[in-house]
Design a protein around this motif. Structure first.
Motif, PDB file in Angstrom:
ATOM      1  N   ASP A  10      38.779 -67.565 -56.390  1.00 41.82           N
ATOM      2  CA  ASP A  10      39.437 -66.283 -56.128  1.00 41.82           C
ATOM      3  C   ASP A  10      39.497 -65.959 -54.637  1.00 41.82           C
ATOM      4  N   ILE A  11      38.699 -66.641 -53.852  1.00 40.48           N
ATOM      5  CA  ILE A  11      38.612 -66.333 -52.421  1.00 40.48           C
ATOM      6  C   ILE A  11      39.640 -67.171 -51.671  1.00 40.48           C
ATOM      7  N   VAL A  12      40.687 -66.523 -51.207  1.00 42.91           N
ATOM      8  CA  VAL A  12      41.815 -67.225 -50.596  1.00 42.91           C
ATOM      9  C   VAL A  12      41.895 -66.872 -49.110  1.00 42.91           C
ATOM     10  N   ASP A  13      42.028 -67.886 -48.259  1.00 44.78           N
ATOM     11  CA  ASP A  13      42.161 -67.688 -46.820  1.00 44.78           C
ATOM     12  C   ASP A  13      43.620 -67.473 -46.432  1.00 44.78           C
ATOM     13  N   ASP A  14      43.806 -66.869 -45.249  1.00 45.90           N
ATOM     14  CA  ASP A  14      45.143 -66.725 -44.692  1.00 45.90           C
ATOM     15  C   ASP A  14      45.647 -68.121 -44.311  1.00 45.90           C
ATOM     16  N   PRO A  15      46.772 -68.578 -44.883  1.00 47.31           N
ATOM     17  CA  PRO A  15      47.226 -69.953 -44.632  1.00 47.31           C
ATOM     18  C   PRO A  15      47.583 -70.227 -43.172  1.00 47.31           C
ATOM     19  N   GLU A  16      47.973 -69.182 -42.442  1.00 56.77           N
ATOM     20  CA  GLU A  16      48.365 -69.371 -41.038  1.00 56.77           C
ATOM     21  C   GLU A  16      47.173 -69.308 -40.092  1.00 56.77           C
ATOM     22  N   LEU A  17      46.201 -68.437 -40.381  1.00 53.63           N
ATOM     23  CA  LEU A  17      45.114 -68.186 -39.432  1.00 53.63           C
ATOM     24  C   LEU A  17      43.800 -68.870 -39.788  1.00 53.63           C
ATOM     25  N   ALA A  18      43.651 -69.331 -41.014  1.00 51.39           N
ATOM     26  CA  ALA A  18      42.387 -69.951 -41.428  1.00 51.39           C
ATOM     27  C   ALA A  18      42.089 -71.198 -40.611  1.00 51.39           C
ATOM     28  N   ARG A  19      40.830 -71.349 -40.234  1.00 51.66           N
ATOM     29  CA  ARG A  19      40.398 -72.511 -39.454  1.00 51.66           C
ATOM     30  C   ARG A  19      39.161 -73.127 -40.104  1.00 51.66           C
ATOM     31  N   PRO A  20      39.307 -73.720 -41.298  1.00 51.60           N
ATOM     32  CA  PRO A  20      38.139 -74.271 -42.013  1.00 51.60           C
ATOM     33  C   PRO A  20      37.418 -75.366 -41.241  1.00 51.60           C
ATOM     34  N   LYS A  21      38.162 -76.116 -40.404  1.00 56.22           N
ATOM     35  CA  LYS A  21      37.523 -77.191 -39.637  1.00 56.22           C
ATOM     36  C   LYS A  21      36.544 -76.645 -38.593  1.00 56.22           C
ATOM     37  N   PHE A  22      36.751 -75.391 -38.202  1.00 50.59           N
ATOM     38  CA  PHE A  22      35.896 -74.792 -37.175  1.00 50.59           C
ATOM     39  C   PHE A  22      34.811 -73.901 -37.774  1.00 50.59           C
ATOM     40  N   PHE A  23      34.620 -73.982 -39.104  1.00 52.26           N
ATOM     41  CA  PHE A  23      33.681 -73.058 -39.746  1.00 52.26           C
ATOM     42  C   PHE A  23      32.295 -73.149 -39.115  1.00 52.26           C
ATOM     43  N   TRP A  24      31.724 -74.333 -39.011  1.00 49.97           N
ATOM     44  CA  TRP A  24      30.357 -74.453 -38.497  1.00 49.97           C
ATOM     45  C   TRP A  24      30.280 -74.147 -37.002  1.00 49.97           C
ATOM     46  N   ILE A  25      31.371 -74.392 -36.292  1.00 53.06           N
ATOM     47  CA  ILE A  25      31.406 -74.002 -34.876  1.00 53.06           C
ATOM     48  C   ILE A  25      31.366 -72.479 -34.769  1.00 53.06           C
ATOM     49  N   ASN A  26      32.132 -71.799 -35.650  1.00 55.96           N
ATOM     50  CA  ASN A  26      32.130 -70.334 -35.653  1.00 55.96           C
ATOM     51  C   ASN A  26      30.772 -69.780 -36.067  1.00 55.96           C
ATOM     52  N   VAL A  27      30.113 -70.445 -37.016  1.00 57.70           N
ATOM     53  CA  VAL A  27      28.766 -70.042 -37.410  1.00 57.70           C
ATOM     54  C   VAL A  27      27.820 -70.154 -36.224  1.00 57.70           C
ATOM     55  N   THR A  28      27.893 -71.291 -35.529  1.00 56.47           N
ATOM     56  CA  THR A  28      27.021 -71.519 -34.372  1.00 56.47           C
ATOM     57  C   THR A  28      27.246 -70.478 -33.299  1.00 56.47           C
ATOM     58  N   LEU A  29      28.527 -70.209 -32.993  1.00 58.71           N
ATOM     59  CA  LEU A  29      28.845 -69.218 -31.960  1.00 58.71           C
ATOM     60  C   LEU A  29      28.314 -67.841 -32.352  1.00 58.71           C
ATOM     61  N   THR A  30      28.512 -67.449 -33.610  1.00 60.33           N
ATOM     62  CA  THR A  30      28.061 -66.123 -34.061  1.00 60.33           C
ATOM     63  C   THR A  30      26.546 -66.011 -34.001  1.00 60.33           C
ATOM     64  N   VAL A  31      25.844 -67.073 -34.400  1.00 57.95           N
ATOM     65  CA  VAL A  31      24.377 -67.073 -34.317  1.00 57.95           C
ATOM     66  C   VAL A  31      23.935 -66.946 -32.862  1.00 57.95           C
ATOM     67  N   LEU A  32      24.611 -67.653 -31.970  1.00 57.29           N
ATOM     68  CA  LEU A  32      24.273 -67.573 -30.546  1.00 57.29           C
ATOM     69  C   LEU A  32      24.514 -66.174 -29.992  1.00 57.29           C
ATOM     70  N   VAL A  33      25.598 -65.532 -30.436  1.00 59.80           N
ATOM     71  CA  VAL A  33      25.887 -64.157 -30.002  1.00 59.80           C
ATOM     72  C   VAL A  33      24.772 -63.225 -30.455  1.00 59.80           C
ATOM     73  N   ILE A  34      24.362 -63.352 -31.718  1.00 63.91           N
ATOM     74  CA  ILE A  34      23.301 -62.490 -32.249  1.00 63.91           C
ATOM     75  C   ILE A  34      21.972 -62.752 -31.545  1.00 63.91           C
ATOM     76  N   LEU A  35      21.672 -64.035 -31.286  1.00 68.91           N
ATOM     77  CA  LEU A  35      20.437 -64.373 -30.568  1.00 68.91           C
ATOM     78  C   LEU A  35      20.460 -63.812 -29.150  1.00 68.91           C
ATOM     79  N   ALA A  36      21.617 -63.873 -28.512  1.00 70.16           N
ATOM     80  CA  ALA A  36      21.739 -63.326 -27.159  1.00 70.16           C
ATOM     81  C   ALA A  36      21.489 -61.821 -27.164  1.00 70.16           C
ATOM     82  N   LEU A  37      21.985 -61.132 -28.191  1.00 68.56           N
ATOM     83  CA  LEU A  37      21.755 -59.689 -28.306  1.00 68.56           C
ATOM     84  C   LEU A  37      20.269 -59.386 -28.456  1.00 68.56           C
ATOM     85  N   CYS A  38      19.567 -60.244 -29.210  1.00 65.96           N
ATOM     86  CA  CYS A  38      18.137 -60.011 -29.478  1.00 65.96           C
ATOM     87  C   CYS A  38      17.237 -60.435 -28.332  1.00 65.96           C
ATOM     88  N   LEU A  39      17.558 -61.584 -27.723  1.00 64.98           N
ATOM     89  CA  LEU A  39      16.642 -62.198 -26.759  1.00 64.98           C
ATOM     90  C   LEU A  39      16.964 -61.882 -25.307  1.00 64.98           C
TER      91      LEU A  39
END
Length: 441
Positions: A227-256
């Motif tokens: 049921d979970i459908v991505d936007d066909p034009e904007l979805a970037r599944p190949k970059f999912f783990w890169i986006n996860v890494t970047l978001t974790v780094l952003v949160i860590l930067a906020l904390c540390l």
């Protein structure tokens, strides 16, 4: 009651009334009404200018955080980042309303360790809103439980609230850690009760949903990965783990890295995310114009709440209001003044800001209670958990972010009407626990 106190009380009542009744826009209420109040107490144009400069200086960082953080998370949503997380969670758990409400509280508490109310809303609500929608749960419960999770992180030793409070006991080494250790036993019990409340809300929603779906297809609300459908034009599944890494780094930067402005951390993350997800500059500009629509009128409202803060705090209104409130309490109840104020802290936060609560009210009450032999740290921890701050955008303008992220499903007046009694009840439970454990005596 002094004249400045009267004007202050009337001004705050009028602002709260017009916001809850939706009589005017938030920007009008925050921009015009405080200036009228300043004129009525006799402030000159130069003085009013100083009030505005100081007040807007307090809210500018919050507005700047939103300027970059909201587009960042909207960008992540467009790339399928949140959908990807949802798919992976659904592979491992059987989601139900009870599980989801407890999960909401847990996520809000975890994201709250960076002591940013903004990031708690920006991470928790976009992440979990699709689950609420699919299970036919009320989005207002998501906003409420996210707020509750934020409240439970008020007293970490590195939070602004704790550092403000510690400044009132300079004679105690490691004041923030000292206050935290005093509140910790109460906090543990309180946290268990919060999860019990979250489970109750989930159970109640589950019963409501089953009743409403009794005559329809019961499988309609079942969460399925397909049921979970991505936007066909904007979805970037190949970059999912890169986006996860970047978001974790952003949160860590906020904390540390607290010395680095939070808005710059989000700005850095946004430009990096745009660069590799959408390298075409025309597409970047198109997306930024799209995200800009989400910033209005919420970001100006957050910024302009500083007008209220500046006028109240620097015109002398707030100090006069505090003195009036303290004098109202009969002298025979003197030894209990700090507990009485704590009991009414939730409704009182509709006429206070966080800074005036910690820097104006607390010092006055601390000084008053010394005459009755009540230690300063006891007074501080009793008044510390001003939960009502997360009911009013004047004290906590980030509330606008929380309701706006529901895409119109929840507005401010709905949220306040829903959350007021529960949050006041939680505040009374907190005080009761503190008295029972001896922390507040």
């Amino acid at each position: 009651m002094s004249y400045p106190a009267i004007i202050g009380f009337v001004m705050m009542i009028v602002i709260v009334w017009v916001l809850l009744k939706q009589k005017t826009s938030t920007m009008f209420a925050f921009t015009v009404i405080p200036i009228i109040g300043a004129i009525l107490v006799g402030a000159s144009p130069t003085q009013i200018g100083n009030y505005l400069t100081k007040g807007l200086g307090m809210t500018t960082p919050v507005a700047l955080i939103m300027l970059f953080s909201l587009p960042y998370f909207l960008l992540m949503a467009d790339t399928g980042f949140f959908n990807g997380i949802v798919r992976r969670i659904l592979k491992h758990i059987n989601l139900s309303p009870v599980v989801l409400t407890c999960l909401t509280l847990l996520v809000a508490m975890i994201t709250g360790f960076d002591v940013s109310i903004t990031s708690i809303y920006l991470i928790t609500i976009p992440l979990l809103l699709p689950f609420y929608q699919k299970l036919h749960m009320k989005p207002i419960i998501l906003v409420f439980l996210t707020t509750v999770g934020a409240i439970n992180t008020f007293d970490v030793p590195w939070s602004a609230r704790m550092l403000r409070s510690a400044s009132l006991i300079p004679n105690i080494p490691g004041g923030a850690n000292h206050l935290f250790s005093m509140m910790f036993p109460t906090q543990v019990i309180f946290t268990v009760l919060l999860f019990a409340m979250a489970a109750f809300l989930g159970f109640r929603e589950q019963k409501r949903i089953k009743k409403e779906c009794a005559t329809t297809d019961m499988t309609a609300g079942k969460v399925d990965i397909s049921d979970i459908v991505d936007d066909p034009e904007l979805a970037r599944p190949k970059f999912f783990w890169i986006n996860v890494t970047l978001t974790v780094l952003v949160i860590l930067a906020l904390c540390l890295m607290p010395s680095v402005p939070s808005y710059y951390v989000f700005a850095f993350g946004l430009v990096i995310a745009l660069a590799y997800n959408f390298p075409d500059l025309k597409q970047q500009n198109k997306l930024l114009k799209k995200y800009a629509a989400s910033l209005l009128p919420i970001m100006p409202a957050i910024l302009l709440s500083g007008v209220v803060v500046g006028v109240m705090q620097y015109s002398g209104m707030m100090k006069a209001m505090v003195n009036t409130l303290v004098k109202i309490i009969p002298s025979s109840m003197g030894p209990w003044v700090y507990i009485i104020i704590a009991v009414f802290s939730t409704p009182l936060m509709f006429i206070f800001t966080n800074d005036t609560w910690y820097y104006v009210l607390m010092p006055i009450v601390v000084s008053l209670m010394k005459a009755y032999g009540v230690p300063s740290d006891i007074v501080i921890i009793t008044l510390f958990m001003n939960m009502g701050a997360l009911l009013t955008p004047i004290a906590q303008p980030q509330i606008y972010i929380g309701v706006d992220l529901t895409h119109g499903a929840v507005d401010l007046s709905q949220y306040v009407k829903y959350a007021f009694i529960p949050i006041w009840g939680m505040s009374l439970v907190w005080i009761g626990l503190g008295l029972l454990t001896g922390a507040f005596r």
